[in-house]
Design a protein around this motif. Structure first.
Motif, mmCIF file in Angstrom:
data_model
loop_
_atom_site.group_PDB
_atom_site.id
_atom_site.type_symbol
_atom_site.label_atom_id
_atom_site.label_comp_id
_atom_site.label_asym_id
_atom_site.label_seq_id
_atom_site.Cartn_x
_atom_site.Cartn_y
_atom_site.Cartn_z
ATOM 1 N N LEU A 18 0.812 -1.210 0.000
ATOM 2 C CA LEU A 18 0.000 0.000 0.000
ATOM 3 C C LEU A 18 0.849 1.265 0.000
ATOM 4 O O LEU A 18 0.378 2.314 -0.391
ATOM 5 C CB LEU A 18 -0.945 -0.002 1.210
ATOM 6 N N ALA A 19 2.072 1.168 0.449
ATOM 7 C CA ALA A 19 2.958 2.328 0.469
ATOM 8 C C ALA A 19 3.324 2.698 -0.955
ATOM 9 O O ALA A 19 3.648 1.849 -1.775
ATOM 10 C CB ALA A 19 4.214 2.012 1.273
ATOM 11 N N GLY A 20 3.234 3.980 -1.266
ATOM 12 C CA GLY A 20 3.562 4.444 -2.607
ATOM 13 C C GLY A 20 5.061 4.566 -2.802
ATOM 14 O O GLY A 20 5.815 4.685 -1.832
ATOM 15 N N PRO A 21 5.508 4.552 -4.046
ATOM 16 C CA PRO A 21 6.942 4.616 -4.326
ATOM 17 C C PRO A 21 7.571 5.954 -3.945
ATOM 18 O O PRO A 21 8.778 6.056 -3.820
ATOM 19 C CB PRO A 21 7.023 4.372 -5.832
ATOM 20 N N LEU A 22 6.755 6.985 -3.739
ATOM 21 C CA LEU A 22 7.285 8.300 -3.399
ATOM 22 C C LEU A 22 7.146 8.626 -1.919
ATOM 23 O O LEU A 22 7.563 9.710 -1.493
ATOM 24 C CB LEU A 22 6.566 9.375 -4.228
ATOM 25 N N ASN A 62 2.782 8.523 -16.401
ATOM 26 C CA ASN A 62 1.406 8.613 -15.922
ATOM 27 C C ASN A 62 1.150 7.996 -14.554
ATOM 28 O O ASN A 62 0.011 7.985 -14.094
ATOM 29 C CB ASN A 62 0.468 7.967 -16.949
ATOM 30 N N THR A 63 2.200 7.476 -13.917
ATOM 31 C CA THR A 63 2.052 6.895 -12.577
ATOM 32 C C THR A 63 3.296 7.214 -11.756
ATOM 33 O O THR A 63 4.371 7.462 -12.319
ATOM 34 C CB THR A 63 1.888 5.364 -12.627
ATOM 35 N N PRO A 64 3.181 7.185 -10.429
ATOM 36 C CA PRO A 64 4.369 7.382 -9.592
ATOM 37 C C PRO A 64 5.448 6.332 -9.866
ATOM 38 O O PRO A 64 6.637 6.645 -9.873
ATOM 39 C CB PRO A 64 3.838 7.260 -8.165
ATOM 40 N N GLU A 65 5.028 5.112 -10.116
ATOM 41 C CA GLU A 65 5.991 4.036 -10.399
ATOM 42 C C GLU A 65 6.769 4.323 -11.680
ATOM 43 O O GLU A 65 7.998 4.139 -11.730
ATOM 44 C CB GLU A 65 5.273 2.686 -10.513
ATOM 45 N N THR A 92 10.267 12.496 -6.165
ATOM 46 C CA THR A 92 9.345 13.187 -5.261
ATOM 47 C C THR A 92 9.315 14.674 -5.567
ATOM 48 O O THR A 92 8.249 15.298 -5.595
ATOM 49 C CB THR A 92 9.740 12.925 -3.793
ATOM 50 N N TYR A 93 10.476 15.254 -5.819
ATOM 51 C CA TYR A 93 10.535 16.664 -6.209
ATOM 52 C C TYR A 93 9.759 16.900 -7.505
ATOM 53 O O TYR A 93 8.951 17.825 -7.601
ATOM 54 C CB TYR A 93 11.987 17.118 -6.362
ATOM 55 N N LEU A 94 9.992 16.064 -8.498
ATOM 56 C CA LEU A 94 9.297 16.219 -9.778
ATOM 57 C C LEU A 94 7.796 16.039 -9.618
ATOM 58 O O LEU A 94 7.009 16.759 -10.248
ATOM 59 C CB LEU A 94 9.842 15.224 -10.802
ATOM 60 N N ASN A 95 7.402 15.114 -8.775
ATOM 61 C CA ASN A 95 5.981 14.920 -8.528
ATOM 62 C C ASN A 95 5.374 16.168 -7.893
ATOM 63 O O ASN A 95 4.303 16.619 -8.292
ATOM 64 C CB ASN A 95 5.746 13.702 -7.638
ATOM 65 N N GLN A 96 6.062 16.715 -6.937
ATOM 66 C CA GLN A 96 5.570 17.917 -6.252
ATOM 67 C C GLN A 96 5.473 19.098 -7.218
ATOM 68 O O GLN A 96 4.502 19.844 -7.197
ATOM 69 C CB GLN A 96 6.499 18.253 -5.093
ATOM 70 N N TYR A 98 5.549 19.047 -10.803
ATOM 71 C CA TYR A 98 4.937 18.886 -12.117
ATOM 72 C C TYR A 98 3.806 17.852 -12.194
ATOM 73 O O TYR A 98 2.795 18.090 -12.833
ATOM 74 C CB TYR A 98 5.989 18.510 -13.165
ATOM 75 N N TYR A 99 4.004 16.706 -11.620
ATOM 76 C CA TYR A 99 3.095 15.588 -11.889
ATOM 77 C C TYR A 99 1.860 15.562 -10.991
ATOM 78 O O TYR A 99 0.782 15.224 -11.437
ATOM 79 C CB TYR A 99 3.850 14.264 -11.827
ATOM 80 N N LYS A 100 2.039 15.838 -9.731
ATOM 81 C CA LYS A 100 0.934 15.909 -8.753
ATOM 82 C C LYS A 100 0.190 14.581 -8.597
ATOM 83 O O LYS A 100 -1.022 14.545 -8.419
ATOM 84 C CB LYS A 100 -0.081 16.997 -9.135
ATOM 85 N N PHE A 101 0.922 13.443 -8.640
ATOM 86 C CA PHE A 101 0.309 12.155 -8.355
ATOM 87 C C PHE A 101 -0.036 12.103 -6.878
ATOM 88 O O PHE A 101 0.675 12.650 -6.047
ATOM 89 C CB PHE A 101 1.252 10.990 -8.687
ATOM 90 N N LYS A 102 -1.100 11.420 -6.564
ATOM 91 C CA LYS A 102 -1.508 11.261 -5.152
ATOM 92 C C LYS A 102 -0.765 10.122 -4.527
ATOM 93 O O LYS A 102 -0.415 9.167 -5.105
ATOM 94 C CB LYS A 102 -3.014 11.004 -5.055
#
Length: 102
Positions: A18-22, A62-65, A92-96, A98-102
């Motif tokens: 259940l833990a996300g990769p980020l 299209n996904t955190p993975e 994690t930086y890129l997600n924060q 640009y990507y905004k994955f939950k």
């Protein structure tokens, strides 16, 4: 007691899944790594400030993975020498940013 151990053996891997990769990434630690090792290459590829590589349409990630995998591939291609946890920091930086994955 035996039943509890058996449940623990089967349920513990499920909670880890259940833990996300980020989840363990640190965006503040990832930003300087990104800025030092990624921007120049992305400017060559996309022009401008290089950020279009993250915002282009259609988006390739299209996904955190997939984001973590792409950062790992870029790390290998550029010989940045990051450890896996540093790759997660950059993702994690890129997600924060640009990507905004939950």
């Amino acid at each position: 007691m035996h039943l509890r151990r058996l449940l623990l053996v089967f349920l513990l891997p499920c909670t880890a899944a259940l833990a996300g990769p980020l989840d363990k990434g640190d965006a503040k630690a990832g930003k300087p790594l990104h800025d030092k090792n990624c921007i120049a290459c992305h400017v060559k590829l996309q022009g401008g400030d290089g950020s279009k590589i993250y915002t282009r349409n259609p988006r390739l990630i299209n996904t955190p993975e997939a984001l973590v995998q792409r950062v790992a591939a870029c790390n290998a291609q550029t010989n940045s020498g990051w450890f896996p946890e540093e790759e997660v920091h950059v993702a994690t930086y890129l997600n924060q940013q640009y990507y905004k994955f939950k």
